[in-house]
Design a protein around this motif. Structure first.
Motif, PDB file in Angstrom:
ATOM      1  N   CYS A 173       0.799  -1.223   0.079  1.00  0.00           N
ATOM      2  CA  CYS A 173       0.069   0.012   0.095  1.00  0.00           C
ATOM      3  C   CYS A 173       0.858   1.248   0.061  1.00  0.00           C
ATOM      4  O   CYS A 173       1.853   1.360   0.796  1.00  0.00           O
ATOM      5  N   GLN A 218      -0.168   4.114   0.814  1.00  0.00           N
ATOM      6  CA  GLN A 218      -0.402   5.053   1.975  1.00  0.00           C
ATOM      7  C   GLN A 218       0.011   4.511   3.044  1.00  0.00           C
ATOM      8  O   GLN A 218       0.880   5.453   3.955  1.00  0.00           O
ATOM      9  N   CYS A 219       0.005   3.318   3.674  1.00  0.00           N
ATOM     10  CA  CYS A 219       0.228   2.832   5.071  1.00  0.00           C
ATOM     11  C   CYS A 219       1.579   1.981   4.930  1.00  0.00           C
ATOM     12  O   CYS A 219       2.055   1.595   5.943  1.00  0.00           O
ATOM     13  N   ALA A 253       1.143  -1.053   4.389  1.00  0.00           N
ATOM     14  CA  ALA A 253       0.929  -2.678   4.508  1.00  0.00           C
ATOM     15  C   ALA A 253       1.289  -3.482   3.312  1.00  0.00           C
ATOM     16  O   ALA A 253       1.041  -2.964   2.141  1.00  0.00           O
ATOM     17  N   CYS A 306      -6.227  -1.468   0.069  1.00  0.00           N
ATOM     18  CA  CYS A 306      -5.456  -1.743   1.092  1.00  0.00           C
ATOM     19  C   CYS A 306      -6.536  -2.364   2.229  1.00  0.00           C
ATOM     20  O   CYS A 306      -7.336  -1.766   2.552  1.00  0.00           O
ATOM     21  N   CYS A 325      -6.067   0.252   5.549  1.00  0.00           N
ATOM     22  CA  CYS A 325      -6.382   1.480   5.551  1.00  0.00           C
ATOM     23  C   CYS A 325      -7.384   1.825   4.525  1.00  0.00           C
ATOM     24  O   CYS A 325      -7.952   3.066   4.728  1.00  0.00           O
ATOM     25  N   HIS A 384      -6.769   2.406   1.637  1.00  0.00           N
ATOM     26  CA  HIS A 384      -6.589   3.380   0.408  1.00  0.00           C
ATOM     27  C   HIS A 384      -6.785   2.458  -0.782  1.00  0.00           C
ATOM     28  O   HIS A 384      -6.365   1.261  -1.093  1.00  0.00           O
TER      29      HIS A 384
HETATM   30 ZN    ZN Z   1      -2.851   1.037   3.567  1.00  0.00          ZN
END
Ligand code: ZN
Length: 158
Positions: free
Chosen positions: A3, A5-6, A8, A31, A34, A36
């Motif tokens: 991901c 964004q985070c 993961a 994701c 999160c 995303h």
């Molecule tokens: Zn994420």
């Protein structure tokens, strides 16, 4: 697929779709951590192509570089990222079909302009007016990268 964004590791595919005549698959992913959402493209590997620059030096054809240059040149035009993907795919396919293994970077620039002209007049004029100031697509990309690097410097010093 991580991901963006985070970070993961676990993302799930929401939707898969064939684009550009089965040469690429577009996937919408989400994701698990999160939620995303983002899009990925998978495509068939093609044989490597050599680009001959105006100064006679050779480098490997790099579709990502060409695409990145086009993204910047077509910013704030109605051209979508999907259209640019397809444009570059079309160029790549034509280059592979002529199968000579080598192509001049000037020729690639002309191919880009032919296709942009068919896509969107504004984008074509913008690209052509900037591109024509450079000897070939390689120096055009080089110049765009310099502009981008400068912007990043400004951001990082602030
Ligand atoms: Zn994420």
């Amino acid at each position: 697929m991580k991901c963006g964004q985070c970070g993961a590791d676990d993302t799930k595919v929401i939707e898969s779709r064939d684009v550009t005549d089965g040469q690429a698959v577009r996937r919408r992913r989400a994701c698990v951590m999160c939620e995303h959402r983002f899009t990925t493209y998978e495509r068939v590997e093609r044989p490597q192509l050599i680009v001959v620059k105006n100064d006679g030096t050779r480098q490997l054809f790099n579709r990502d570089k060409l695409l990145a240059g086009l993204y910047r040149a077509c910013e704030k035009t109605p051209i979508s990222s999907m259209q640019l993907e397809q444009l570059v795919n079309g160029i790549e396919q034509d280059l592979c079909n002529c199968a000579e293994g080598e192509v001049s970077s000037g020729k690639i620039g002309e191919m880009v302009m032919d296709r942009l002209a068919a896509l969107n007049e504004v984008a074509y004029v913008r690209f052509a007016s900037v591109y024509r100031r450079f000897a070939d697509i390689a120096s055009f990309e080089h110049e765009l990268n310099k502009i981008r690097d400068r912007k990043q410097e400004v951001i990082s010093t602030n």
